[in-house]
Motif scaffolding. Structure first.
Motif, mmCIF file in Angstrom:
data_model
loop_
_atom_site.group_PDB
_atom_site.id
_atom_site.type_symbol
_atom_site.label_atom_id
_atom_site.label_comp_id
_atom_site.label_asym_id
_atom_site.label_seq_id
_atom_site.Cartn_x
_atom_site.Cartn_y
_atom_site.Cartn_z
ATOM 1 N N ILE A 1 0.837 -1.200 0.000
ATOM 2 C CA ILE A 1 0.000 0.000 0.000
ATOM 3 C C ILE A 1 0.873 1.252 0.000
ATOM 4 N N LYS A 2 1.873 1.275 0.861
ATOM 5 C CA LYS A 2 2.744 2.441 1.004
ATOM 6 C C LYS A 2 3.401 2.804 -0.320
ATOM 7 N N HIS A 3 3.854 1.791 -1.055
ATOM 8 C CA HIS A 3 4.609 2.049 -2.281
ATOM 9 C C HIS A 3 3.767 1.882 -3.543
ATOM 10 N N GLY A 4 2.459 1.709 -3.366
ATOM 11 C CA GLY A 4 1.564 1.641 -4.525
ATOM 12 C C GLY A 4 1.959 0.572 -5.529
ATOM 13 N N VAL A 5 2.160 -0.649 -5.041
ATOM 14 C CA VAL A 5 2.610 -1.753 -5.885
ATOM 15 C C VAL A 5 1.601 -2.031 -6.996
ATOM 16 N N VAL B 1 -2.146 -1.412 -5.906
ATOM 17 C CA VAL B 1 -2.598 -1.568 -4.525
ATOM 18 C C VAL B 1 -2.707 -0.192 -3.885
ATOM 19 N N THR B 2 -3.915 0.209 -3.551
ATOM 20 C CA THR B 2 -4.180 1.506 -2.938
ATOM 21 C C THR B 2 -4.962 1.296 -1.645
ATOM 22 N N ARG B 3 -5.142 2.358 -0.898
ATOM 23 C CA ARG B 3 -5.957 2.288 0.307
ATOM 24 C C ARG B 3 -7.393 1.900 -0.038
ATOM 25 N N GLU B 4 -7.868 2.411 -1.153
ATOM 26 C CA GLU B 4 -9.243 2.118 -1.550
ATOM 27 C C GLU B 4 -9.405 0.633 -1.875
ATOM 28 N N LEU B 5 -8.454 0.088 -2.631
ATOM 29 C CA LEU B 5 -8.503 -1.334 -2.945
ATOM 30 C C LEU B 5 -8.429 -2.153 -1.660
ATOM 31 N N GLU C 1 -12.925 -5.699 16.261
ATOM 32 C CA GLU C 1 -11.848 -4.958 16.937
ATOM 33 C C GLU C 1 -10.499 -5.287 16.293
ATOM 34 N N ALA C 2 -10.267 -6.567 16.021
ATOM 35 C CA ALA C 2 -9.025 -6.979 15.366
ATOM 36 C C ALA C 2 -8.909 -6.350 13.987
ATOM 37 N N CYS C 3 -10.010 -6.300 13.276
ATOM 38 C CA CYS C 3 -10.011 -5.704 11.933
ATOM 39 C C CYS C 3 -9.614 -4.237 11.992
ATOM 40 N N ARG C 4 -10.158 -3.500 12.961
ATOM 41 C CA ARG C 4 -9.816 -2.074 13.079
ATOM 42 C C ARG C 4 -8.323 -1.883 13.341
ATOM 43 N N ILE C 5 -7.781 -2.673 14.262
ATOM 44 C CA ILE C 5 -6.354 -2.548 14.599
ATOM 45 C C ILE C 5 -5.478 -2.934 13.411
ATOM 46 N N PHE C 6 -5.778 -4.085 12.803
ATOM 47 C CA PHE C 6 -4.960 -4.579 11.696
ATOM 48 C C PHE C 6 -5.024 -3.628 10.501
ATOM 49 N N ALA C 7 -6.221 -3.203 10.140
ATOM 50 C CA ALA C 7 -6.371 -2.309 8.984
ATOM 51 C C ALA C 7 -5.696 -0.976 9.234
#
Length: 555
Positions: A471-475, A486-490, A518-524
């Protein structure tokens, strides 16, 4: 103070905020806490300095720097020194099983037929107060050979066999706090709590029953530099002096599971040379560390997790150099984890999984490893067969597999860019595994079977940092999903769809009862953050801390 009152008796400067239990109080005695507090006070300044050195190294790597061998310690790497001889009690370590310090797990692992059981306070354990203190009680009972477990559902009682595996204990890493124990007003260092309580209560019985006059035995995780090994060496010497036992009685294997540590293997062994019994290829955390070290380097993106095996040049170089280093210094070179678990409802798939294990372990033993790890007792017969048929009548290969060819391995070999493709399937699997693992961790389970593999914090970390990196490097994906960026939206859509899949797989009732959202919020959050979080579970730790302000009182 009356022993009938529900408070822990604590020495000056110590406060306990975890739940009181009469059982826990047998471990959290004033004398044991005083021993832990003395370790904390003596070494906390050096621990802070070591953690600051980690942060400084990260700043160098983020600015484009690369890890490498330290010219200042060339004399250590080129010297002819060796470590203290391996104690006879642990000469044979061909198969080691690992798992959390849960009561039934400890009994089954010690009875498994493995040569060593590594009882884990780290990656395989969710470090809740209950888990940590019950773990100390369980280990005390295991060392005393009084441990038993009544499985009421099966109406079965588990006890130790006459012959059991040797016990090693893995405390937490230097970076992890223990929030439930305050020493002079600040959280204790988690590994000093784990080590201190276990050593204080068990060193005498352990040496008599398991160590052959040596021990206790430990595994040491997450080091990045020999200065951290030197702190451990001083802790061991301090404990030996306290107990009145010979210097070099305590022995430890260091997990080489960070990329910076591979350049420090000789130096780490040198600092621990009186206390060392080798190094271990902690390959899952090592992959995580590769991404973490090169998080700012867009040219070092990881391919799909399943493609980053020991065939990758940087991984093979790491293993070969570890074997050469250990055998040159006279100690064990331990192989990596076989994470497969038996597939009971599919004999063909189970046979294929066992064949993968067999091939991987044959590679290790031929390379020169003296032993290896298994995640499940069902793998032990296969692994034992591979090792014993390849090195018959020998407890290890320390003096036969010299691997002098590995002397030509360079810094470039150890950081060679991985090859492979990146796919939408991997992004989905990473997300599904990471969320499910964290949901289990939040409810007290740190080792989780998922999709026929045993997942712990190390494998969950690979899932997390790979998502973050992409995500960071827009692979732009070049596996399935080719051409997709790969973006935040995807990622947001992937999270939503994978959460729906998880809910279907685990069932609606379990999903609603669990901590999946709760796990989803932390992981995402960690996957899309601007800066990479150091550790998944360090960020989530406050979610499992439960404070009891009046759990202790001064003597």
């Amino acid at each position: 103070m009356s022993k009938n009152m529900s408070y822990y008796d604590v020495p000056d400067g110590v406060d306990i905020r975890g739940r009181y239990s009469d059982e826990f109080a047998q471990v959290l005695t004033a004398d044991a806490l005083r021993f832990v507090a003395d370790l904390q006070r003596e070494f906390r300044g050096r621990i802070r300095y070591a953690m600051e050195c980690r942060r400084e190294a990260k700043r160098r790597y983020d600015a484009g720097g690369l890890p490498g061998f330290d010219p200042a310690t060339k004399f250590v790497r080129e010297g002819d020194w060796v470590c203290a001889p391996v104690p006879p009690a642990v000469a044979d370590r061909t198969v080691e099983i690992t798992g959390p310090v849960e009561r039934k797990m400890i009994i089954n692992a010690l009875n498994s037929g493995a040569k060593v059981f590594m009882a884990d306070f780290e990656d395989a354990l969710s470090p809740s107060w209950e888990n940590l203190m019950k773990g100390q009680v369980n280990l005390r009972d295991a060392v005393n050979r009084t441990i038993s477990f009544h499985d009421q559902a099966r109406n079965r009682v588990y006890k130790l066999n006459d012959n059991t595996a040797k016990l090693f204990v893995r405390p937490r890493g230097w970076h992890l706090p223990e929030a439930h124990i305050l020493i002079d007003g600040e959280p204790a260092t988690g590994c000093l709590v784990d080590f201190g309580l276990y050593f204080f209560h068990n060193y005498a019985n352990f040496r008599a029953t398991q160590g052959g006059g040596y021990g206790p035995f430990f595994y040491l995780p997450k080091m990045e530099h020999s200065r951290e090994a030197k702190i451990w060496n001083c802790v061991f010497e301090r404990a030996e002096k306290f107990a009145g036992i010979e210097r070099g009685s305590i022995r430890a294997t260091v997990l080489i599971e960070t990329l910076p540590a591979v350049f420090q293997m000789n130096e780490i062994l040198y600092e621990l040379r009186d206390h060392s019994v080798g190094l271990n290829c902690g390959r899952w955390d090592y992959i995580f560390s590769y991404v973490k070290t090169f998080q700012a380097h867009r040219d070092r993106l990881l391919p799909d997790r399943v493609q980053v095996g020991m065939g990758q040049h940087f991984m093979k170089s790491y293993s070969d150099l570890l074997i050469r280093t250990c055998h040159r210094r006279g100690v064990h070179a331990m192989g990596g984890m076989a994470a497969q678990i038996p597939i009971r409802d599919d004999p063909a798939a189970n046979a294929a999984a066992l064949e993968l294990v067999r091939k991987d372990k044959l590679r290790e033993v031929r390379a020169g490893h003296d032993g290896t790890w298994a995640a499940h007792p069902g793998l032990i017969p296969t692994i034992l067969d591979v090792f014993t048929s390849t090195i018959p009548n020998l407890p290890n290969q320390i003096h036969t597999a010299k691997r002098e060819d590995a002397d030509s391995i360079t810094s470039d070999d150890l950081i060679r860019k991985p090859t492979g493709t990146r796919s939408i399937s991997a992004l989905r699997l990473n997300t599904r595994v990471g969320i499910q693992y964290l949901a289990a961790w939040l409810t007290g389970t740190g080792s989780v079977p998922l999709y026929n593999l045993m997942e712990d914090a190390a494998t969950a970390e690979i899932s997390r940092v790979q998502n973050w990196q992409w995500i960071k490097h827009g692979v732009e994906l070049d596996g399935d999903g080719v051409g997709v960026k790969v973006t935040r939206e995807l990622f947001g859509r992937v999270v939503e769809e994978e959460m729906e899949r998880v809910a279907r797989e685990v069932g609606k009732e379990r999903f609603e009862r669990g901590r999946f959202r709760e796990a989803c919020r932390i992981f995402a959050r960690q996957c899309v953050s601007e800066e990479l979080y150091d550790f998944l579970t360090l960020d989530a730790y406050n979610n499992i801390v439960v404070m009891h302000p009046r759990a202790s009182a001064r003597l």
